[in-house]
Each structure stands twice: as structure tokens, then as C-alpha cells.
Design a protein around this motif. Structure first.
Motif, mmCIF file in Angstrom:
data_model
loop_
_atom_site.group_PDB
_atom_site.id
_atom_site.type_symbol
_atom_site.label_atom_id
_atom_site.label_comp_id
_atom_site.label_asym_id
_atom_site.label_seq_id
_atom_site.Cartn_x
_atom_site.Cartn_y
_atom_site.Cartn_z
ATOM 1 N N GLY A 146 0.823 -1.205 0.000
ATOM 2 C CA GLY A 146 0.000 0.000 0.000
ATOM 3 C C GLY A 146 0.859 1.257 0.000
ATOM 4 N N LEU A 147 1.925 1.247 0.811
ATOM 5 C CA LEU A 147 2.842 2.391 0.859
ATOM 6 C C LEU A 147 3.536 2.568 -0.480
ATOM 7 C CD1 LEU A 147 4.285 4.581 2.519
ATOM 8 C CD2 LEU A 147 5.932 2.845 3.247
ATOM 9 N N MET A 148 3.974 1.458 -1.071
ATOM 10 C CA MET A 148 4.647 1.531 -2.371
ATOM 11 C C MET A 148 3.708 2.036 -3.455
ATOM 12 S SD MET A 148 7.490 1.142 -3.937
ATOM 13 C CE MET A 148 8.502 0.101 -2.890
ATOM 14 N N THR A 149 2.447 1.615 -3.416
ATOM 15 C CA THR A 149 1.467 2.073 -4.405
ATOM 16 C C THR A 149 1.255 3.580 -4.300
ATOM 17 O OG1 THR A 149 0.313 -0.062 -4.370
ATOM 18 C CG2 THR A 149 -0.913 1.819 -5.225
ATOM 19 N N CYS A 150 1.095 4.079 -3.070
ATOM 20 C CA CYS A 150 0.905 5.528 -2.856
ATOM 21 C C CYS A 150 2.121 6.324 -3.323
ATOM 22 C CB CYS A 150 0.626 5.807 -1.383
ATOM 23 S SG CYS A 150 -0.966 5.179 -0.809
ATOM 24 N N LEU A 151 3.327 5.828 -3.018
ATOM 25 C CA LEU A 151 4.548 6.509 -3.465
ATOM 26 C C LEU A 151 4.630 6.529 -4.995
ATOM 27 C CD1 LEU A 151 7.230 5.108 -0.967
ATOM 28 C CD2 LEU A 151 6.383 7.460 -1.096
ATOM 29 N N SER A 152 4.289 5.414 -5.606
ATOM 30 C CA SER A 152 4.338 5.317 -7.070
ATOM 31 C C SER A 152 3.342 6.268 -7.717
ATOM 32 C CB SER A 152 4.054 3.875 -7.511
ATOM 33 O OG SER A 152 4.993 2.985 -6.962
ATOM 34 N N VAL A 153 2.141 6.350 -7.140
ATOM 35 C CA VAL A 153 1.127 7.270 -7.667
ATOM 36 C C VAL A 153 1.601 8.716 -7.540
ATOM 37 C CG1 VAL A 153 -1.197 8.194 -7.291
ATOM 38 C CG2 VAL A 153 -0.836 5.734 -7.304
ATOM 39 N N LEU A 154 2.245 9.048 -6.422
ATOM 40 C CA LEU A 154 2.773 10.401 -6.238
ATOM 41 C C LEU A 154 3.864 10.706 -7.261
ATOM 42 C CD1 LEU A 154 3.003 10.700 -2.339
ATOM 43 C CD2 LEU A 154 1.462 11.951 -3.861
ATOM 44 N N PHE A 155 4.751 9.738 -7.503
ATOM 45 C CA PHE A 155 5.798 9.926 -8.516
ATOM 46 C C PHE A 155 5.169 10.167 -9.884
ATOM 47 C CE2 PHE A 155 8.804 7.010 -5.926
ATOM 48 C CZ PHE A 155 9.166 8.087 -5.128
ATOM 49 N N GLY A 156 4.167 9.370 -10.214
ATOM 50 C CA GLY A 156 3.506 9.510 -11.511
ATOM 51 C C GLY A 156 2.742 10.818 -11.633
ATOM 52 N N TYR A 157 2.055 11.194 -10.546
ATOM 53 C CA TYR A 157 1.268 12.432 -10.568
ATOM 54 C C TYR A 157 2.166 13.656 -10.689
ATOM 55 C CZ TYR A 157 -2.313 15.831 -9.279
ATOM 56 O OH TYR A 157 -3.175 16.885 -9.293
ATOM 57 N N ALA A 158 3.398 13.546 -10.154
ATOM 58 C CA ALA A 158 4.341 14.674 -10.232
ATOM 59 C C ALA A 158 4.708 14.996 -11.673
ATOM 60 C CB ALA A 158 5.599 14.353 -9.438
ATOM 61 N N THR A 159 4.608 14.004 -12.550
ATOM 62 C CA THR A 159 4.948 14.237 -13.957
ATOM 63 C C THR A 159 3.833 14.961 -14.716
ATOM 64 O OG1 THR A 159 4.035 12.108 -14.696
ATOM 65 C CG2 THR A 159 6.337 12.131 -13.990
ATOM 66 N N THR A 160 2.692 15.186 -14.067
ATOM 67 C CA THR A 160 1.581 15.857 -14.750
ATOM 68 C C THR A 160 1.848 17.344 -14.973
ATOM 69 O OG1 THR A 160 0.435 16.184 -12.622
ATOM 70 C CG2 THR A 160 -0.159 14.236 -13.915
ATOM 71 N N VAL A 161 2.947 17.858 -14.404
ATOM 72 C CA VAL A 161 3.325 19.247 -14.695
ATOM 73 C C VAL A 161 3.774 19.367 -16.155
ATOM 74 C CG1 VAL A 161 3.968 19.776 -12.320
ATOM 75 C CG2 VAL A 161 5.687 18.839 -13.860
ATOM 76 N N ILE A 162 4.184 18.231 -16.732
ATOM 77 C CA ILE A 162 4.536 18.188 -18.152
ATOM 78 C C ILE A 162 3.224 18.124 -18.941
ATOM 79 C CG2 ILE A 162 5.783 16.869 -19.928
ATOM 80 C CD1 ILE A 162 7.418 15.638 -17.625
ATOM 81 N N PRO A 163 3.135 18.785 -20.090
ATOM 82 C CA PRO A 163 1.898 18.724 -20.889
ATOM 83 C C PRO A 163 1.431 17.287 -21.109
ATOM 84 C CG PRO A 163 3.397 20.333 -21.829
ATOM 85 C CD PRO A 163 4.135 19.673 -20.693
ATOM 86 N N ARG A 164 0.134 17.082 -20.949
ATOM 87 C CA ARG A 164 -0.442 15.741 -20.975
ATOM 88 C C ARG A 164 -0.171 15.000 -22.286
ATOM 89 N NH1 ARG A 164 -4.021 12.247 -18.812
ATOM 90 N NH2 ARG A 164 -5.396 11.113 -20.241
ATOM 91 N N VAL A 165 -0.108 15.732 -23.374
ATOM 92 C CA VAL A 165 0.086 15.071 -24.664
ATOM 93 C C VAL A 165 1.413 14.319 -24.701
ATOM 94 C CG1 VAL A 165 1.139 17.101 -25.765
ATOM 95 C CG2 VAL A 165 -0.035 15.375 -27.172
ATOM 96 N N TYR A 166 2.430 14.856 -24.008
ATOM 97 C CA TYR A 166 3.741 14.194 -23.990
ATOM 98 C C TYR A 166 3.729 12.971 -23.080
ATOM 99 C CZ TYR A 166 5.302 18.557 -26.147
ATOM 100 O OH TYR A 166 5.444 19.637 -26.988
ATOM 101 N N THR A 167 3.218 13.150 -21.847
ATOM 102 C CA THR A 167 3.194 12.026 -20.899
ATOM 103 C C THR A 167 2.306 10.898 -21.402
ATOM 104 O OG1 THR A 167 1.386 13.065 -19.639
ATOM 105 C CG2 THR A 167 3.641 13.508 -18.906
ATOM 106 N N TYR A 168 1.240 11.270 -22.129
ATOM 107 C CA TYR A 168 0.312 10.254 -22.629
ATOM 108 C C TYR A 168 0.990 9.328 -23.632
ATOM 109 C CZ TYR A 168 -4.017 8.248 -24.462
ATOM 110 O OH TYR A 168 -5.003 7.382 -24.836
ATOM 111 N N TYR A 169 1.682 9.921 -24.594
ATOM 112 C CA TYR A 169 2.304 9.103 -25.640
ATOM 113 C C TYR A 169 3.588 8.426 -25.161
ATOM 114 C CZ TYR A 169 -1.135 10.798 -28.937
ATOM 115 O OH TYR A 169 -2.328 11.060 -29.572
ATOM 116 N N VAL A 170 4.294 9.060 -24.218
ATOM 117 C CA VAL A 170 5.466 8.402 -23.633
ATOM 118 C C VAL A 170 5.031 7.169 -22.832
ATOM 119 C CG1 VAL A 170 7.289 8.610 -21.881
ATOM 120 C CG2 VAL A 170 6.958 10.433 -23.562
ATOM 121 N N SER A 171 3.953 7.328 -22.036
ATOM 122 C CA SER A 171 3.450 6.205 -21.254
ATOM 123 C C SER A 171 2.916 5.098 -22.175
ATOM 124 C CB SER A 171 2.352 6.667 -20.292
ATOM 125 O OG SER A 171 1.234 7.174 -20.986
#
Length: 257
Positions: A71-96
Motif C-alpha cells: 500500500g505504501l509503495m502504491t501511494c509513493l508510485s502514484v505520487l511519482f507519476g502524478y508529479a509528472t503531470t506538470v509536463i503537458p499531458r500530450v507528452y506524458t500520454y504518448y510516452v506512457s
């Protein structure tokens, strides 16, 4: 009055559409997260850790320690992923999407190259690791004397229920699971999902997926660990990852989910 009434209706419609879009985004993220976690975790190292420890120690203690780590690892991972949302969504979407395609192709290749009894080597590795931890625990018991929490009914110190959940077994289950999960495929997948999907849906779906896999490991023990075909699960996992990558061709990055 007629003009005023015509202005109110569109606002109501827009709010309903926004709520529906949010709900769809959460559901899509939840389904995506629970799907990839299940195909990533079944037969994985963390699955074997929970299965083997549950055969030796109190199942509830093992489950609590493993789930706290996951559970702790999942929350940390979600925070890491959410931090990348400062980058325009079009880039993160296609990179992911590209990462999903890479994960899927790799899993398919690994699965097709595996032998039908693949996974026994990892099972033996986990058994050796737990055995080593057991020896360390026994040495600690000898040094601490008969008052150790896990030493059995002959202890001199009165036991409390809450001590059962912070016992050396709980710490061992937590530590082994957390370290095994760090840098694992499921952690990277959770980060990638959180960058493109609803973070709450990813967090809930990922946690539920881990609960199902870990609960299955704790209840079934070695029997399930030996029955599971790691090769089949890996091939199915590769197909699931490729399906998410393929779906990006039909979904706009700005669609909200």
C-alpha cells in the motif's frame, strides 16, 4: 424570464457532463490499475514471499506486513507519476503509451522463451532468503531471552494484541515485500498509469489488485505458488500491456481518461 431560464440549463448540463467524465476517468483508471497489477504480481517475488511466510507464521501478521508495504509503495508510485503531470499531458500520454508497448513486447518475449515450470528458481530463491532471515531471527531470540514476542506460550512477559502486529515477523514481511517491490515492474507500471490516468483510480485499483494477489498467496500458500504457471501469466500480462498501448490509438490524450 425565458432568457434567464435558457442560461441555467447549459450550466446544469455542463456540470453533469463533467461529473460523468470524472466518474469514467476514475473507473477507467481503476480497471487499468487492477488489471496490470494482477498480471504483474501473480507468480512474482512478492507473491512467493507472502505465500512462503504464511506457511510458517501467523497469516494475519504476514498479510498485514505485506499489505502495508504494498500500500505504501502504491501511494509513493502514484505520487511519482502524478508529479509528472506538470509536463503537458500530450507528452506524458504518448510516452506512457510507448512504455506500455515496450513492457508488453518484453513480457511476451519473456513468456514465450520460458519453460512451463518457470518460477521454481525464483521460489527457491525466496525460500533461501526467508531461511536466512529466520536464522537471524533465531539468533535475536537467543540474545533477547525468553521474553521475545514470537517465542511461544512460555513467555514471561504478558502479551498484548497490538504487539502481535509489530512483531519481528511483521517487520520481516514488511521489509522483504517493500524491498522486493522497489523497482519492480508493477511499481513502474503504477507510476506510468498515474501519469496518464486518474490518480485516485490508480491508487484504489492498485491497492485492490495487491490485496487480491497477496490474499490469494497467504490463503493458498505453496500449493498456489506451485500451481501457477508463470509462463502463462507473463504471456497474458504482455497481451494486457499491449492492449492498453493499442487503445491509445483510439483515445485522445485530452479525453480525460
Amino acid at each position: 424570464l425565458q432568457k434567464g431560464s435558457s442560461l441555467v440549463a447549459p450550466v446544469h448540463i455542463v456540470s453533469e457532463e463533467s461529473a460523468d467524465k470524472t466518474n469514467l476517468g476514475f473507473i477507467h483508471a481503476f480497471v487499468a490499475a487492477i488489471s496490470v497489477i494482477i498480471v504483474s504480481e501473480l507468480g512474482d517475488k512478492t507473491f512467493f514471499i507472502a505465500a512462503i511466510m504464511a506457511m510458517r507464521y501467523n497469516r494475519l501478521t504476514v498479510l498485514a506486513g505485506a499489505m502495508l508495504a504494498l500500500g505504501l509503495m502504491t501511494c509513493l508510485s502514484v505520487l511519482f507519476g502524478y508529479a509528472t503531470t506538470v509536463i503537458p499531458r500530450v507528452y506524458t500520454y504518448y510516452v506512457s503509451t510507448a512504455l506500455f508497448a515496450i513492457f508488453g513486447i518484453r513480457m511476451l518475449r519473456e513468456g514465450l522463451k520460458m519453460s512451463p515450470d518457470e518460477g521454481q528458481e525464483e521460489l527457491e530463491e525466496v525460500q533461501a532468503e526467508i531461511k536466512k532471515k529466520d536464522e537471524e531471527l533465531q539468533r535475536t531470540k537467543l540474545l533477547n531471552g525468553p521474553g521475545d514476542v514470537e517465542s511461544g506460550p512460555g513467555t514471561a512477559i504478558p502479551q498484548k494484541k497490538w504487539l502481535h502486529f509489530i512483531s519481528p515477523i511483521f517487520v520481516q514481511a514488511f521489509t522483504l515485500t517493500f524491498l522486493a517491490e522497489w523497482g519492480d515492474r508493477s511499481q513502474l507500471t503504477t507510476i506510468v498509469l498515474a501519469a496518464r490516468e486518474d490518480p485516485y483510480g490508480v491508487a484504489v485499483g492498485g491497492t485492490v489488485g495487491h490485496c487480491l494477489c497477496t490474499g490469494l498467496a497467504v490463503i493458498g500458500g505453496r500449493m498456489i505458488a506451485q500451481k501457477i504457471s508463470v509462463r502463462t501469466v507473463t504471456i497474458i500480462g504482455g497481451i494486457v500491456f499491449l492492449a492498453f498501448a493499442f487503445s491509445a490509438l483510439f483515445i485522445s490524450p485530452d479525453s480525460g481518461f
